[in-house]
Design a protein around this motif. Structure first.
Motif: not given
Length: 199
Positions: A114-138
């Protein structure tokens, strides 16, 4: 062969075996036979099959992570589509192992996996946030992104078992789901900036 190379060879062999059979059905004897070594040699490097499974998963995630990095120069949506297609192709290549992990009830799943899989989930989330525009999402948008990641995992589980559509169509459908979820979040949070990737 040096100890390091021998260990890496056993991990690589395990991944090849896990690509054909669910890891919870594989024994140290199976790995030894596939690697053309003795069972005792496998145990010299790994205390048990669970330790070997975790090492193989760690190696697989290390292989996956650079593939998820979107190519530059494309519109944000196409970057996400490229990452998603890479993820689906990776899951397809290791289908029995991915099915066992996503089901969660097998002996493969556990705190370490689960810990290793969570690394992938965190990486995907960072990719999504980075491509959603400037600033932190709501908070609502961030929740939508995290829910979409869970949707991808659930869809992959069904797709790997049933193959209801080609892989590229699955990626396109999942991107459509992401856009719809982000639009719904923006509608519910009208004061927030647009977060759906452009393009």
């Amino acid at each position: 062969m040096s100890p390091h190379r021998r260990r890496e060879d056993l991990i690589r062999t395990a991944l090849e075996v896990f690509a054909r059979r669910s890891p919870d059905q594989v024994t140290p004897e199976d790995i030894a036979e596939a690697a053309d070594v003795s069972r005792a040699l496998v145990y010299r490097y790994f205390a048990n099959i669970g330790e070997l499974r975790t090492a193989a998963l760690r190696s697989a995630v290390d292989e996956l992570s650079p593939r998820l990095v979107p190519p530059p120069g494309l519109p944000a949506t196409e970057q996400l589509r490229s990452s998603l297609r890479a993820f689906i192709a990776f899951a397809d290549g290791y289908a029995p192992a991915v099915l066992a992990l996503l089901r969660g009830g097998s002996r493969v799943a556990g705190e370490r996996t689960d810990s290793v899989l969570d690394e992938v989930r965190v990486q995907v989330l960072r990719i999504l946030v980075a491509r959603s525009g400037g600033g932190a999402p709501s908070p609502r948008t961030l929740l939508a992104m995290r829910c979409w990641i869970a949707t991808v995992e659930a869809a992959l589980l069904i797709w790997l078992e049933e193959r209801p559509m080609p892989a590229e169509e699955l990626a396109d459908w999942l991107i459509d789901q992401l856009m719809a979820m982000l639009r719904a979040s923006e509608t519910a949070d009208p004061g927030t900036r647009p977060t759906a990737p452009a393009g």
